[in-house]
Write a protein that holds these residues in place. Sequence first.
Motif, PDB file in Angstrom:
ATOM      1  N   HIS A 101       0.817  -1.090   0.328  1.00 22.48           N
ATOM      2  CA  HIS A 101       0.551  -0.036  -0.308  1.00 22.48           C
ATOM      3  C   HIS A 101       1.142   1.308   0.448  1.00 22.48           C
ATOM      4  N   CYS A 102       0.415   2.091  -1.053  1.00 17.50           N
ATOM      5  CA  CYS A 102       1.931   3.413  -0.840  1.00 17.50           C
ATOM      6  C   CYS A 102       0.674   4.741   0.249  1.00 17.50           C
ATOM      7  N   PHE A 103       1.548   4.924   1.111  1.00 16.32           N
ATOM      8  CA  PHE A 103       1.203   5.786   2.044  1.00 16.32           C
ATOM      9  C   PHE A 103       0.475   7.213   1.713  1.00 16.32           C
ATOM     10  N   LYS A 104       1.761   7.726   0.293  1.00 19.05           N
ATOM     11  CA  LYS A 104       1.346   8.921  -0.107  1.00 19.05           C
ATOM     12  C   LYS A 104       0.426   9.275  -0.824  1.00 19.05           C
ATOM     13  N   CYS A 105      -0.721   8.482  -1.760  1.00 19.60           N
ATOM     14  CA  CYS A 105      -1.265   8.703  -2.648  1.00 19.60           C
ATOM     15  C   CYS A 105      -3.036   7.708  -2.522  1.00 19.60           C
ATOM     16  N   GLY A 106      -2.652   6.746  -1.832  1.00 17.21           N
ATOM     17  CA  GLY A 106      -3.153   5.504  -1.465  1.00 17.21           C
ATOM     18  C   GLY A 106      -3.173   4.821  -2.087  1.00 17.21           C
ATOM     19  N   ALA A 107      -2.938   3.871  -3.076  1.00 15.60           N
ATOM     20  CA  ALA A 107      -3.084   3.112  -3.935  1.00 15.60           C
ATOM     21  C   ALA A 107      -2.867   1.894  -3.647  1.00 15.60           C
ATOM     22  N   ASP A 108      -2.993   0.475  -3.984  1.00 16.97           N
ATOM     23  CA  ASP A 108      -2.484  -0.696  -3.658  1.00 16.97           C
ATOM     24  C   ASP A 108      -2.065  -1.375  -4.625  1.00 16.97           C
ATOM     25  N   ILE A 109      -0.771  -1.893  -4.740  1.00 19.54           N
ATOM     26  CA  ILE A 109       0.132  -2.195  -5.546  1.00 19.54           C
ATOM     27  C   ILE A 109      -0.210  -4.026  -5.668  1.00 19.54           C
ATOM     28  N   PRO A 110      -0.017  -4.419  -6.242  1.00 17.01           N
ATOM     29  CA  PRO A 110       0.068  -5.981  -6.579  1.00 17.01           C
ATOM     30  C   PRO A 110       1.151  -6.012  -6.956  1.00 17.01           C
ATOM     31  N   PHE A 111       1.421  -7.612  -6.245  1.00 12.95           N
ATOM     32  CA  PHE A 111       2.429  -8.005  -7.522  1.00 12.95           C
ATOM     33  C   PHE A 111       2.371  -8.774  -8.302  1.00 12.95           C
ATOM     34  N   THR A 112       2.316  -8.130  -9.964  1.00 17.10           N
ATOM     35  CA  THR A 112       1.869  -9.107 -10.422  1.00 17.10           C
ATOM     36  C   THR A 112       3.060  -9.744 -10.930  1.00 17.10           C
ATOM     37  N   GLU A 113       4.153  -8.881 -10.986  1.00 11.18           N
ATOM     38  CA  GLU A 113       5.343  -9.849 -11.715  1.00 11.18           C
ATOM     39  C   GLU A 113       6.429  -9.880 -10.244  1.00 11.18           C
ATOM     40  N   GLU A 114       7.699 -10.460 -11.100  1.00  8.72           N
ATOM     41  CA  GLU A 114       8.177 -11.013 -10.165  1.00  8.72           C
ATOM     42  C   GLU A 114       9.136 -10.347  -9.976  1.00  8.72           C
ATOM     43  N   LEU A 115       9.447 -10.021  -8.242  1.00 11.53           N
ATOM     44  CA  LEU A 115      10.515  -8.859  -8.022  1.00 11.53           C
ATOM     45  C   LEU A 115      11.708  -9.442  -8.109  1.00 11.53           C
TER      46      LEU A 115
END
Length: 164
Positions: A101-115
């Motif tokens: 979760h980005c606390f700056k803009c509020g977006a939830d970012i899923p890990f759809t690609e390998e880190l």
Amino acid sequence: MKIRVTTEGKSVMVDMEPKLADKVFKALVLQLLQAGGDREQPSAPHPSKPVEIIPKSEAVPVKDYEKLDGLYQYKGFFYTICPECGNIRGFCSKKEIEGFHCFKCGADIPFTEELLPLHVDCECGHHFKYMTNMKEKMFDINCIECGNPVAVRYNDKRNSYETI
């Protein structure tokens, strides 16, 4: 850093710089393994549990993640960038997560690609490993211990970020 070699009745210890000690250690281990290759393997500390040496070509790579339902799950240290606002954040998760979760803009970012693995070796002597979603060729990351910036670069051959 100290390197110590010990055998029955003999011992030597040498103090040297950590980077040089790492190179010397690797060279010594290779020589020892090559010299003892056609002899019987040393016995394990616990005779009831023999040590099996698997050749590197047959070894199964260890993954720091698991992919379920189309999302990658990771745990450990992260250094992430929000694709929505560009906010960069480092954090640790003891439980497996499927995104952040980005606390700056509020977006939830899923890990759809390998880190990608990110290895940081600071001049102060500390080493840190993160997983990152960064796509930059080079960037700086601050050392957790001393706070100094450490430049890292993407290594195509290893598919990871490493200290320059």
